[in-house]
Design a protein around this motif. Sequence first.
Motif, PDB file in Angstrom:
ATOM      1  N   PRO A  61       0.825  -1.215   0.000  1.00  0.00           N
ATOM      2  CA  PRO A  61       0.000   0.000   0.000  1.00  0.00           C
ATOM      3  C   PRO A  61       0.859   1.264   0.000  1.00  0.00           C
ATOM      4  CG  PRO A  61      -0.849  -1.567   1.568  1.00  0.00           C
ATOM      5  CD  PRO A  61       0.470  -2.111   1.082  1.00  0.00           C
ATOM      6  N   GLY A  62       0.394   2.259  -0.725  1.00  0.00           N
ATOM      7  CA  GLY A  62       1.139   3.509  -0.846  1.00  0.00           C
ATOM      8  C   GLY A  62       0.743   4.528   0.203  1.00  0.00           C
ATOM      9  N   LYS A  63       0.727   5.776  -0.188  1.00  0.00           N
ATOM     10  CA  LYS A  63       0.453   6.877   0.734  1.00  0.00           C
ATOM     11  C   LYS A  63      -1.039   7.159   0.903  1.00  0.00           C
ATOM     12  CE  LYS A  63       4.796   9.003  -0.567  1.00  0.00           C
ATOM     13  NZ  LYS A  63       5.452  10.098  -1.251  1.00  0.00           N
ATOM     14  N   PHE A  64      -1.881   6.551   0.083  1.00  0.00           N
ATOM     15  CA  PHE A  64      -3.310   6.807   0.149  1.00  0.00           C
ATOM     16  C   PHE A  64      -3.886   6.401   1.504  1.00  0.00           C
ATOM     17  CE2 PHE A  64      -7.639   5.214  -0.037  1.00  0.00           C
ATOM     18  CZ  PHE A  64      -8.302   6.300  -0.542  1.00  0.00           C
ATOM     19  N   ARG A  65      -4.765   7.237   2.060  1.00  0.00           N
ATOM     20  CA  ARG A  65      -5.511   6.910   3.283  1.00  0.00           C
ATOM     21  C   ARG A  65      -6.953   7.346   3.073  1.00  0.00           C
ATOM     22  NH1 ARG A  65      -1.555   4.730   3.784  1.00  0.00           N
ATOM     23  NH2 ARG A  65      -0.179   4.454   5.545  1.00  0.00           N
ATOM     24  N   SER A  66      -7.873   6.475   3.453  1.00  0.00           N
ATOM     25  CA  SER A  66      -9.291   6.812   3.352  1.00  0.00           C
ATOM     26  C   SER A  66      -9.666   7.735   4.500  1.00  0.00           C
ATOM     27  CB  SER A  66     -10.135   5.538   3.406  1.00  0.00           C
ATOM     28  OG  SER A  66     -10.062   4.969   4.697  1.00  0.00           O
ATOM     29  N   CYS A  67     -10.921   8.159   4.522  1.00  0.00           N
ATOM     30  CA  CYS A  67     -11.358   9.054   5.596  1.00  0.00           C
ATOM     31  C   CYS A  67     -11.371   8.334   6.946  1.00  0.00           C
ATOM     32  CB  CYS A  67     -12.718   9.655   5.290  1.00  0.00           C
ATOM     33  SG  CYS A  67     -14.009   8.448   5.022  1.00  0.00           S
ATOM     34  N   GLN A  68     -11.348   6.984   6.941  1.00  0.00           N
ATOM     35  CA  GLN A  68     -11.243   6.228   8.195  1.00  0.00           C
ATOM     36  C   GLN A  68      -9.792   5.807   8.457  1.00  0.00           C
ATOM     37  OE1 GLN A  68     -13.572   5.037   5.779  1.00  0.00           O
ATOM     38  NE2 GLN A  68     -15.363   5.963   6.710  1.00  0.00           N
ATOM     39  N   ASP A  69      -8.828   6.398   7.740  1.00  0.00           N
ATOM     40  CA  ASP A  69      -7.397   6.120   7.852  1.00  0.00           C
ATOM     41  C   ASP A  69      -7.034   4.714   7.389  1.00  0.00           C
ATOM     42  OD1 ASP A  69      -4.856   7.196   8.326  1.00  0.00           O
ATOM     43  OD2 ASP A  69      -4.720   6.153  10.255  1.00  0.00           O
ATOM     44  N   GLY A  70      -7.809   4.144   6.475  1.00  0.00           N
ATOM     45  CA  GLY A  70      -7.505   2.833   5.903  1.00  0.00           C
ATOM     46  C   GLY A  70      -6.718   2.975   4.621  1.00  0.00           C
ATOM     47  N   TYR A  71      -6.239   1.854   4.112  1.00  0.00           N
ATOM     48  CA  TYR A  71      -5.465   1.850   2.868  1.00  0.00           C
ATOM     49  C   TYR A  71      -6.338   1.639   1.638  1.00  0.00           C
ATOM     50  CZ  TYR A  71      -1.244   1.443   5.692  1.00  0.00           C
ATOM     51  OH  TYR A  71      -0.230   1.674   6.580  1.00  0.00           O
ATOM     52  N   ALA A  72      -7.632   1.327   1.838  1.00  0.00           N
ATOM     53  CA  ALA A  72      -8.501   0.999   0.718  1.00  0.00           C
ATOM     54  C   ALA A  72      -9.892   1.587   0.914  1.00  0.00           C
ATOM     55  CB  ALA A  72      -8.595  -0.516   0.589  1.00  0.00           C
ATOM     56  N   VAL A  73     -10.698   1.494  -0.144  1.00  0.00           N
ATOM     57  CA  VAL A  73     -12.088   1.926  -0.091  1.00  0.00           C
ATOM     58  C   VAL A  73     -12.964   0.770  -0.564  1.00  0.00           C
ATOM     59  CG1 VAL A  73     -11.657   4.389  -0.390  1.00  0.00           C
ATOM     60  CG2 VAL A  73     -11.926   2.950  -2.396  1.00  0.00           C
ATOM     61  N   LYS A  74     -14.189   0.699  -0.042  1.00  0.00           N
ATOM     62  CA  LYS A  74     -15.113  -0.342  -0.476  1.00  0.00           C
ATOM     63  C   LYS A  74     -15.444  -0.132  -1.936  1.00  0.00           C
ATOM     64  CE  LYS A  74     -17.232  -1.280   3.937  1.00  0.00           C
ATOM     65  NZ  LYS A  74     -18.471  -1.348   4.716  1.00  0.00           N
ATOM     66  N   SER A  75     -15.551  -1.246  -2.663  1.00  0.00           N
ATOM     67  CA  SER A  75     -15.787  -1.170  -4.093  1.00  0.00           C
ATOM     68  C   SER A  75     -16.433  -2.465  -4.560  1.00  0.00           C
ATOM     69  CB  SER A  75     -14.449  -0.951  -4.802  1.00  0.00           C
ATOM     70  OG  SER A  75     -14.638  -0.798  -6.177  1.00  0.00           O
ATOM     71  N   SER A  76     -16.742  -2.542  -5.847  1.00  0.00           N
ATOM     72  CA  SER A  76     -17.225  -3.790  -6.427  1.00  0.00           C
ATOM     73  C   SER A  76     -16.670  -3.920  -7.835  1.00  0.00           C
ATOM     74  CB  SER A  76     -18.748  -3.844  -6.439  1.00  0.00           C
ATOM     75  OG  SER A  76     -19.260  -2.830  -7.259  1.00  0.00           O
ATOM     76  N   LEU A  77     -16.420  -5.152  -8.228  1.00  0.00           N
ATOM     77  CA  LEU A  77     -15.954  -5.475  -9.576  1.00  0.00           C
ATOM     78  C   LEU A  77     -16.958  -6.463 -10.135  1.00  0.00           C
ATOM     79  CD1 LEU A  77     -13.851  -5.357 -11.836  1.00  0.00           C
ATOM     80  CD2 LEU A  77     -12.608  -7.169 -10.661  1.00  0.00           C
ATOM     81  N   LYS A  78     -17.724  -6.028 -11.122  1.00  0.00           N
ATOM     82  CA  LYS A  78     -18.848  -6.804 -11.639  1.00  0.00           C
ATOM     83  C   LYS A  78     -19.762  -7.115 -10.466  1.00  0.00           C
ATOM     84  CE  LYS A  78     -16.222  -8.467 -15.539  1.00  0.00           C
ATOM     85  NZ  LYS A  78     -15.686  -9.589 -16.251  1.00  0.00           N
ATOM     86  N   ALA A  79     -19.979  -8.401 -10.135  1.00  0.00           N
ATOM     87  CA  ALA A  79     -20.902  -8.751  -9.048  1.00  0.00           C
ATOM     88  C   ALA A  79     -20.197  -8.962  -7.718  1.00  0.00           C
ATOM     89  CB  ALA A  79     -21.669 -10.013  -9.418  1.00  0.00           C
ATOM     90  N   GLU A  80     -18.878  -8.828  -7.671  1.00  0.00           N
ATOM     91  CA  GLU A  80     -18.100  -9.099  -6.457  1.00  0.00           C
ATOM     92  C   GLU A  80     -17.861  -7.828  -5.647  1.00  0.00           C
ATOM     93  OE1 GLU A  80     -17.028 -11.944  -5.122  1.00  0.00           O
ATOM     94  OE2 GLU A  80     -17.917 -13.118  -6.743  1.00  0.00           O
ATOM     95  N   ASP A  81     -18.235  -7.865  -4.380  1.00  0.00           N
ATOM     96  CA  ASP A  81     -17.907  -6.772  -3.470  1.00  0.00           C
ATOM     97  C   ASP A  81     -16.499  -6.981  -2.943  1.00  0.00           C
ATOM     98  OD1 ASP A  81     -20.321  -5.483  -3.706  1.00  0.00           O
ATOM     99  OD2 ASP A  81     -21.242  -6.596  -2.060  1.00  0.00           O
ATOM    100  N   GLY A  82     -15.796  -5.908  -2.717  1.00  0.00           N
ATOM    101  CA  GLY A  82     -14.440  -6.018  -2.207  1.00  0.00           C
ATOM    102  C   GLY A  82     -13.909  -4.664  -1.810  1.00  0.00           C
TER     103      GLY A  82
END
Length: 140
Positions: A61-82
């Motif tokens: 993970p790089g320098k990105f931080r979400s508003c909850q100080d996480g390294y990722a954001v909730k997303s979906s790819l086709k029908a898969e949540d991730g």
Amino acid sequence: MYPHIVLQFETDYVVESTLTMNEDLFATKYKDKLEPTYKGLIYEVFTMVLRGLSGTKLTSPGKFRSCQDGYAVKSSLKAEDGVLYPLEKSFFFLPKPPTLILYDEMAKYSKCKLEFSKCQRKGMFGKSIWSQKKSSVMKR
């Protein structure tokens, strides 16, 4: 089979390790790539040893931080949540299938409001990414 290995480590676990490798092999093949002993955070030690043994580029993970100080954001790819990890030169989607999307491969990026009445109250926006290589659409 996927072309990626995804590992998760404890962030504060410290290890001290000595490589158990034939001295001749170490001196001839890995002297400039590995150290005989390592001490540090487990993910840093693992990364240094794997990079030295394989010569492969490893991504973390790089320098990105979400508003909850996480390294990722909730997303979906086709029908898969991730979750979507913004990295220095790409996005990485987990869990199924692990998907790497390089910034250079993106044909189009758009930002649009979803469900206008809810978005207006909560300030939520949707984002879509279209990859040139695959016809997959990623949405948040």
